[in-house]
Design an enzyme around this catalytic site. Structure first.
Site, PDB file in Angstrom:
ATOM      1  N   GLY A  73       1.341  -9.833  30.667  1.00 33.83           N
ATOM      2  CA  GLY A  73       1.657  -9.417  32.028  1.00 33.83           C
ATOM      3  C   GLY A  73       0.489  -9.595  32.987  1.00 33.83           C
ATOM      4  O   GLY A  73      -0.669  -9.618  32.593  1.00 33.83           O
ATOM      5  N   GLY A 120       3.381  -9.185  26.615  1.00 35.06           N
ATOM      6  CA  GLY A 120       4.636  -9.717  27.143  1.00 35.06           C
ATOM      7  C   GLY A 120       4.790 -11.207  26.906  1.00 35.06           C
ATOM      8  O   GLY A 120       5.913 -11.701  26.758  1.00 35.06           O
ATOM      9  N   GLU A 143      -1.893  -3.686  24.301  1.00 36.72           N
ATOM     10  CA  GLU A 143      -1.656  -2.753  25.402  1.00 36.72           C
ATOM     11  C   GLU A 143      -2.440  -1.451  25.305  1.00 36.72           C
ATOM     12  O   GLU A 143      -2.813  -0.864  26.332  1.00 36.72           O
ATOM     13  CB  GLU A 143      -0.153  -2.451  25.503  1.00 36.72           C
ATOM     14  CG  GLU A 143       0.688  -3.589  26.062  1.00 36.72           C
ATOM     15  CD  GLU A 143       1.073  -4.618  25.003  1.00 36.72           C
ATOM     16  OE1 GLU A 143       1.784  -5.586  25.344  1.00 36.72           O
ATOM     17  OE2 GLU A 143       0.655  -4.462  23.831  1.00 36.72           O
ATOM     18  N   ASP A 151       5.336  -3.155  24.910  1.00 35.77           N
ATOM     19  CA  ASP A 151       6.647  -3.125  25.539  1.00 35.77           C
ATOM     20  C   ASP A 151       7.351  -4.472  25.361  1.00 35.77           C
ATOM     21  O   ASP A 151       7.094  -5.173  24.397  1.00 35.77           O
ATOM     22  CB  ASP A 151       6.516  -2.738  27.015  1.00 35.77           C
ATOM     23  CG  ASP A 151       5.652  -3.722  27.815  1.00 35.77           C
ATOM     24  OD1 ASP A 151       4.821  -4.428  27.213  1.00 35.77           O
ATOM     25  OD2 ASP A 151       5.816  -3.786  29.050  1.00 35.77           O
TER      26      ASP A 151
END
Length: 412
Positions: A73, A120, A143, A151
């Site tokens: 991300g 991601g 993360e 996620d």
């Protein structure tokens, strides 16, 4: 007969090409290591929907431009968006909605993965029917380094790895390289990097959606491998990981892991322990609970849960750790975040419960339940779209000095 090639602007952050019966999607932000901005996510969804609905497309290939597949991300987008409530909700909604469609895609997907495939970005690799890595591929769900949680469907994917490997990778953010990624079950094949271009050419010339034919082509280029003796995937290390990371709480995991560190031949544990103790206590507790819940949840349930978790973290519901982590590691590069709370004991279950609390039904991530409606539930048709856009229009009309502007922002 020559293959028909349809190309888009090479300046686009996502390039889609149709070569014969094969769709090729390239994430095209090489200078930024192909990080996933809101525009990238939007375009990926549009291109994948178009290719799935196109009867002439038999196979879809996804790859990254430059030296990375995708580093995950766009953290700067999140950091600089924190001043306005829910400014990044669109990105999380679109990404998790996209993840569902990648997992359930109706045509064969092939990911050609070189360099970094993280967070991601890795969610565009792991769910694929065929995910091809090279010796230069580096996988990680990092993360927790910034006080966040794995996620993009990783509470579903990590929880389904062998033993307690998922908890280990999710909590530590440990990196796997090349053959380890395949051995862990996070990719399907490994191909020498110098043969990746040739493999792509063969897949293009195959012009077929037959999965057996696709696998046969990939196998021609793939190589056998053995795991390095120092890999965490070695049986002796995995037995320790399975024992320690099966404990009920993060505190118990660390206590058990520390006990193992003192035993002969377990020198590899101490650096991992030291690293774990530097991470956000809040992020660690959220991550463990999410992966544990993921073991009993469907893909849709995991994505809806992650949508709640992410947006509650972005809203600083119980902690500012996510932004502190980005600031220290990405923005200012001090690499020493000041977490709050500072200890695991200070992070109470009641606080963590707030992060997992259900939204009102109409504000949840809308995952299509029926196959004929699988491309429904987009962000543009959600109450979030209307609410946020209306608030932004009001904010633009009012001068910045208008009393109560902070109230408008808090209502977004």
């Amino acid at each position: 007969m020559a293959q028909e090639i349809v190309k888009l602007d090479r300046e686009d952050v996502v390039i889609a090409e149709e070569i014969g019966g094969v769709g090729v999607i390239t994430i095209n932000r090489p200078k930024q290591l192909n990080v996933l901005s809101n525009k990238v996510i939007l375009l990926l969804g549009e291109k994948l929907e178009k290719l799935e609905k196109d009867d002439s497309t038999k196979l879809v290939i996804i790859k990254g431009a430059g030296k990375a597949f995708s580093a995950g991300g766009d953290l700067k987008m999140f950091y600089y968006g924190q001043k306005t409530r829910d400014s990044c909700l669109e990105a999380t909604y679109r990404m998790y909605w996209l993840c569902y469609h990648i997992h359930t895609y109706k045509k064969p997907l092939v990911a050609l993965v070189h360099g970094m495939s993280m967070g991601g970005g890795a969610s565009l690799m792991t769910p694929m029917k065929f995910s091809v890595v090279t010796e230069k591929t580096v996988f990680s769900t990092p993360e927790t380094l910034i006080g966040f949680h794995p996620d993009c469907g990783f509470s579903y994917m990590l929880s389904r790895l062998s033993g307690r490997l998922g908890e280990y990778l999710g909590l530590t953010g440990a990196r796997l390289k090349g053959k380890e990624v395949v051995a862990a079950g996070l990719a399907t094949h490994i191909v020498p990097s110098q043969k990746l271009v040739e493999l792509e050419k063969c897949l293009l010339s195959l012009n077929s959606g037959d999965e057996n034919a696709i696998e046969s082509v990939i196998k021609e280029f793939s190589t056998d491998f053995e795991i390095h003796e120092n890999s965490i995937l070695q049986l002796n290390r995995m037995s320790i990981i399975n024992e320690c990371f099966s404990k009920d709480t993060v505190e118990e995991i660390l206590m058990s892991f520390e006990a193992e560190a003192h035993k002969l031949g377990n020198d590899w544990i101490q650096p991992v322990l030291k690293h774990l103790k530097r991470l956000s206590p809040t992020g660690l507790k959220i991550t463990l609970r999410s992966i544990r819940e993921g073991r009993k949840q469907t893909l849709s349930e995991c994505l809806k849960k992650e949508f709640r978790i992410s947006n509650n973290i972005l809203r600083k519901t119980i902690s500012n750790d996510f932004y502190e982590g980005i600031s220290a590691i990405v923005i200012n590069k001090k690499k020493s975040p000041k977490w709050c709370p500072t200890t695991l004991e200070e992070v109470k279950d009641e606080q963590v419960n707030l992060i997992f609390k259900n939204f009102e039904q109409h504000l949840e991530l809308q995952i299509p339940e029926k196959n004929e409606q699988r491309w429904k539930g987009k962000y543009d048709n959600s109450p979030h779209y209307y609410r946020i856009n209306q608030a932004m229009k009001i904010q633009k009309v009012l001068p910045s000095t208008t009393p109560g502007i902070g109230l408008i922002q808090s209502a977004l």
